[in-house]
Design a protein around this motif. Structure first.
Motif, PDB file in Angstrom:
ATOM      1  N   HIS A  63       0.626  -1.210   0.253  1.00 47.20           N
ATOM      2  CA  HIS A  63      -0.032   0.023   0.001  1.00 47.20           C
ATOM      3  C   HIS A  63       0.938   1.233   0.071  1.00 47.20           C
ATOM      4  N   PRO A  64       0.638   2.258  -0.854  1.00 45.97           N
ATOM      5  CA  PRO A  64       1.273   3.579  -1.089  1.00 45.97           C
ATOM      6  C   PRO A  64       1.805   4.196   0.459  1.00 45.97           C
ATOM      7  N   ASP A  65       0.655   4.066   1.507  1.00 43.77           N
ATOM      8  CA  ASP A  65       0.940   4.711   2.993  1.00 43.77           C
ATOM      9  C   ASP A  65       2.158   3.795   3.555  1.00 43.77           C
ATOM     10  N   GLY A  66       2.093   2.682   3.373  1.00 47.88           N
ATOM     11  CA  GLY A  66       3.185   1.855   4.071  1.00 47.88           C
ATOM     12  C   GLY A  66       4.547   2.084   3.261  1.00 47.88           C
ATOM     13  N   VAL A  67       4.586   1.994   1.961  1.00 48.44           N
ATOM     14  CA  VAL A  67       5.628   2.217   1.243  1.00 48.44           C
ATOM     15  C   VAL A  67       6.392   3.437   1.493  1.00 48.44           C
ATOM     16  N   LYS A  68       5.420   4.646   1.614  1.00 50.62           N
ATOM     17  CA  LYS A  68       5.970   6.001   2.164  1.00 50.62           C
ATOM     18  C   LYS A  68       6.461   5.796   3.205  1.00 50.62           C
ATOM     19  N   HIS A  69       6.034   5.333   4.168  1.00 45.13           N
ATOM     20  CA  HIS A  69       6.586   5.268   5.384  1.00 45.13           C
ATOM     21  C   HIS A  69       7.986   4.745   5.607  1.00 45.13           C
ATOM     22  N   ILE A  70       8.086   3.660   4.583  1.00 44.17           N
ATOM     23  CA  ILE A  70       9.503   2.911   4.650  1.00 44.17           C
ATOM     24  C   ILE A  70      10.547   3.696   3.951  1.00 44.17           C
ATOM     25  N   LEU A  71      10.036   4.584   2.726  1.00 41.38           N
ATOM     26  CA  LEU A  71      11.146   4.976   1.755  1.00 41.38           C
ATOM     27  C   LEU A  71      11.188   6.514   2.342  1.00 41.38           C
ATOM     28  N   LEU A  72      10.372   7.387   2.940  1.00 39.23           N
ATOM     29  CA  LEU A  72      10.377   8.618   3.192  1.00 39.23           C
ATOM     30  C   LEU A  72      10.464   8.989   4.550  1.00 39.23           C
ATOM     31  N   ASP A  73       9.204   8.576   5.392  1.00 43.50           N
ATOM     32  CA  ASP A  73       8.902   9.116   6.646  1.00 43.50           C
ATOM     33  C   ASP A  73      10.008   8.754   7.635  1.00 43.50           C
ATOM     34  N   ASN A  74      10.186   7.103   7.438  1.00 48.08           N
ATOM     35  CA  ASN A  74      11.052   6.434   8.506  1.00 48.08           C
ATOM     36  C   ASN A  74      12.202   5.939   7.974  1.00 48.08           C
ATOM     37  N   PHE A  75      12.768   6.208   6.916  1.00 47.66           N
ATOM     38  CA  PHE A  75      13.688   5.787   5.777  1.00 47.66           C
ATOM     39  C   PHE A  75      15.083   5.519   6.703  1.00 47.66           C
ATOM     40  N   HIS A  76      15.336   6.116   7.691  1.00 51.95           N
ATOM     41  CA  HIS A  76      16.513   6.086   8.485  1.00 51.95           C
ATOM     42  C   HIS A  76      16.466   4.795   9.127  1.00 51.95           C
ATOM     43  N   ASN A  77      15.238   4.185   9.372  1.00 53.67           N
ATOM     44  CA  ASN A  77      15.213   2.849  10.126  1.00 53.67           C
ATOM     45  C   ASN A  77      15.420   1.672   9.101  1.00 53.67           C
ATOM     46  N   TYR A  78      15.416   1.816   7.682  1.00 50.61           N
ATOM     47  CA  TYR A  78      15.639   0.815   6.881  1.00 50.61           C
ATOM     48  C   TYR A  78      17.385   0.788   6.082  1.00 50.61           C
ATOM     49  N   VAL A  79      17.718  -0.339   6.176  1.00 48.33           N
ATOM     50  CA  VAL A  79      19.243  -0.528   5.272  1.00 48.33           C
ATOM     51  C   VAL A  79      18.764  -1.355   3.975  1.00 48.33           C
ATOM     52  N   LYS A  80      19.580  -1.475   3.128  1.00 47.17           N
ATOM     53  CA  LYS A  80      19.547  -2.339   2.081  1.00 47.17           C
ATOM     54  C   LYS A  80      19.318  -3.602   2.362  1.00 47.17           C
ATOM     55  N   GLY A  81      18.790  -4.538   1.592  1.00 51.29           N
ATOM     56  CA  GLY A  81      18.836  -5.800   1.775  1.00 51.29           C
ATOM     57  C   GLY A  81      19.858  -6.662   1.280  1.00 51.29           C
ATOM     58  N   ASP A  82      19.927  -8.186   1.878  1.00 52.23           N
ATOM     59  CA  ASP A  82      21.058  -8.840   1.776  1.00 52.23           C
ATOM     60  C   ASP A  82      21.426  -9.124   0.249  1.00 52.23           C
ATOM     61  N   ASN A  83      20.596  -8.948  -0.609  1.00 52.17           N
ATOM     62  CA  ASN A  83      20.914  -8.822  -2.056  1.00 52.17           C
ATOM     63  C   ASN A  83      21.971  -7.903  -2.533  1.00 52.17           C
ATOM     64  N   PHE A  84      22.193  -6.768  -1.551  1.00 50.75           N
ATOM     65  CA  PHE A  84      23.141  -5.889  -2.137  1.00 50.75           C
ATOM     66  C   PHE A  84      24.599  -6.159  -1.124  1.00 50.75           C
ATOM     67  N   LYS A  85      24.439  -7.219  -0.219  1.00 51.96           N
ATOM     68  CA  LYS A  85      25.585  -7.674   0.466  1.00 51.96           C
ATOM     69  C   LYS A  85      26.397  -8.761   0.161  1.00 51.96           C
ATOM     70  N   ASP A  86      25.617  -9.371  -1.038  1.00 46.70           N
ATOM     71  CA  ASP A  86      26.509 -10.567  -1.812  1.00 46.70           C
ATOM     72  C   ASP A  86      27.696 -10.085  -1.913  1.00 46.70           C
ATOM     73  N   LYS A  87      28.821 -11.138  -1.876  1.00 47.79           N
ATOM     74  CA  LYS A  87      30.176 -10.777  -2.255  1.00 47.79           C
ATOM     75  C   LYS A  87      30.233 -10.462  -3.658  1.00 47.79           C
ATOM     76  N   ASP A  88      29.653 -11.367  -4.501  1.00 45.54           N
ATOM     77  CA  ASP A  88      29.694 -11.084  -5.796  1.00 45.54           C
ATOM     78  C   ASP A  88      29.130  -9.623  -6.281  1.00 45.54           C
ATOM     79  N   PHE A  89      28.101  -9.099  -5.606  1.00 44.68           N
ATOM     80  CA  PHE A  89      27.785  -7.717  -6.185  1.00 44.68           C
ATOM     81  C   PHE A  89      28.857  -6.700  -5.612  1.00 44.68           C
ATOM     82  N   THR A  90      29.275  -7.052  -4.283  1.00 47.39           N
ATOM     83  CA  THR A  90      29.915  -5.920  -3.755  1.00 47.39           C
ATOM     84  C   THR A  90      31.398  -5.818  -4.504  1.00 47.39           C
ATOM     85  N   LEU A  91      31.758  -7.053  -4.705  1.00 49.09           N
ATOM     86  CA  LEU A  91      33.106  -7.134  -5.666  1.00 49.09           C
ATOM     87  C   LEU A  91      32.896  -6.476  -6.844  1.00 49.09           C
ATOM     88  N   LEU A  92      31.581  -6.230  -7.634  1.00 43.76           N
ATOM     89  CA  LEU A  92      31.445  -5.585  -8.897  1.00 43.76           C
ATOM     90  C   LEU A  92      31.355  -4.051  -8.494  1.00 43.76           C
TER      91      LEU A  92
END
Length: 469
Positions: A63-92
């Motif tokens: 829902h847009p209200d929940g998405v807005k809360h995550i991306l804008l209103d309380n974005f400091h509470n959220y860090v990137k998911g594990d797919n961005f922490k894979d060694k192959d992606f980080t190597l790239l």
């Protein structure tokens, strides 16, 4: 500072489909993620519990209200998911903007923002883009009435534009060809691994791992050589490599060669995929909707009359942009995002414990019947000012949203407007009859079997008919 957005009396937990220990709903989701997530949202509501994924609990928020809360209103509470922490992606991508967090991300974001949103920079990029597009048009005019895979052609065109914008390399040079070939290897590697529950470590010398590491080394060799040469050169280059080399933080500190390399590669990763994928879907939708294609031709004839567009023409290509927006609503290239909440949170009235994995799906949000009238219908005019008024902020997410919204949104939209305008004035692209068109979710939302189309020349009278009338 992370905002603890949970009231002590709220412990309402979201429901969801049946899941399994450790793997949650992964088997159902992996087989057909778009259908599974869409059905889950429509059956269980704004926030859906998808069970565990290893040690984490997985939640879908649409829902847009929940998405807005995550991306804008309380974005400091959220860090990137594990797919961005894979060694192959980080190597790239290293420690570039796409992979950084916290203070490092804020510093890099402030540094790069002007390069993508200043009028001067975008105007310079328009001339660069039209030159590369014109080369493609010359090639296509020489093979009129033949078939091409427009998805593959748009991928190569977008790559050439991004490489030119980043590094000032000749689009037809051997180094550009090497980077593109290396990137195809990288893309294939990540496509195969994106939904793999077990990933073979890079330290194991399988043929795929070896090819991936060699491709990364090819990219590194070329980029680092260009950085060294550019630092020693007295010539002026109007590209993003020079911008990064000359950029300074508030302290006066410049970027190391390693960080310049990381930003260049990260921008390359983010810079072509959205435009290439979306352009393929634009040509497909135009081939299926002749009434929309006719309105597009009217605008091009009125605004351009057959000439090459300039920076000043971009604001007047309104319907062209509406076609792009509607295509990206139906087929968002980045169809899924994941992140982790640092502290407990409350989303749409549901308690979400700290350390959970939160999934956002622009595809699902873009198809919510509660937000979009006839959500599966291709209707560019829903983007008119009148019909857009009052639409929730987070209902449309082709570039993400909030402080982490993609820096290249203006670059990509401008690039797409130019390509559509230039190609459509001279050629009509028609899908090969009977070709199956299916969405492939392994990485970006591409067409699984490509998009073979016939290049049909437009008659000269089509370019001026509307002006005469």
């Amino acid at each position: 500072m992370v905002k603890q957005s949970i009231s002590p009396n709220v412990r309402k937990t979201p429901s969801g489909p049946r899941s399994y220990p450790i793997i949650g709903c992964f088997p159902q989701m992996a087989s057909n993620p778009l259908q599974f997530l869409t059905n889950a949202a429509r059956e269980y509501g704004d926030v859906v519990h998808l069970g565990p994924i290893g040690p984490q609990q997985l939640y879908l928020v649409t829902h847009p209200d929940g998405v807005k809360h995550i991306l804008l209103d309380n974005f400091h509470n959220y860090v990137k998911g594990d797919n961005f922490k894979d060694k192959d992606f980080t190597l790239l991508v290293g420690n570039g903007l796409i992979n950084s967090e916290g203070d490092a991300w804020r510093r890099q974001r402030r540094l790069l923002q002007p390069a993508f949103h200043s009028r001067q920079q975008i105007a310079a990029m328009v001339s660069l883009m039209t030159n590369v597009i014109e080369e493609l048009l010359e090639q296509w005019r020489s093979i009129e009435n033949t078939q091409i895979d427009v998805a593959a052609e748009m991928l190569e065109l977008s790559q050439k534009i991004v490489i030119k914008a980043l590094l000032s390399l000749d689009p037809n040079s051997s180094e550009t060809a090497q980077i593109i070939q290396a990137w195809h290897t990288v893309l294939g590697f990540h496509t195969d691994r994106i939904w793999a529950f077990f990933k073979v470590p890079l330290s194991v010398p399988t043929p795929k791992n070896v090819r991936f590491l060699q491709a990364v080394e090819t990219i590194n060799t070329i980029v680092y050589r260009l950085i060294r040469e550019r630092r020693q050169s007295s010539n002026d280059y109007d590209d993003l490599l020079s911008w990064l080399i000359n950029a300074r933080h508030e302290s006066g500190e410049g970027l190391s060669d390693e960080l310049v390399r990381d930003e260049i590669v990260a921008l390359f990763v983010a810079g072509f995929d959205t435009s290439a994928t979306s352009l393929g879907w634009v040509w497909y939708m135009l081939s299926q909707h002749p009434n929309v294609e006719s309105k597009l031709q009217e605008e091009l004839a009125t605004v351009l009359g057959g000439r090459t567009p300039t920076y000043e023409d971009i604001p007047n290509l309104k319907y062209t942009k509406m076609v792009i927006q509607e295509t990206m609503r139906l087929y968002p290239a980045v169809w899924i995002l994941s992140m982790t909440n640092v502290a407990d949170d409350e989303i749409c009235g549901y308690h979400i414990p700290a350390g959970s994995m939160i999934v956002l799906s622009p595809f699902v949000t873009h198809h919510l019947p509660s937000i979009w009238e006839n959500p599966d219908k291709f209707d560019p005019e829903r983007w008119s000012p009148e019909r857009s008024a009052g639409r929730p902020w987070a209902s449309y997410l082709p570039f993400g949203g909030g402080p982490r919204q993609c820096l290249g949104d203006v670059f990509v939209t401008t690039e797409m407007q130019l390509i559509i305008a230039m190609v459509s004035q001279h050629l009509r692209l028609k899908l090969v009859p009977g070709h199956p068109v299916e969405m492939d979710t392994r990485l970006a939302l591409r067409s699984r079997h490509g998009l073979p189309m016939t290049l049909e020349p437009r008659k000269s009278r089509e370019l001026t008919l509307q002006n005469v009338e």
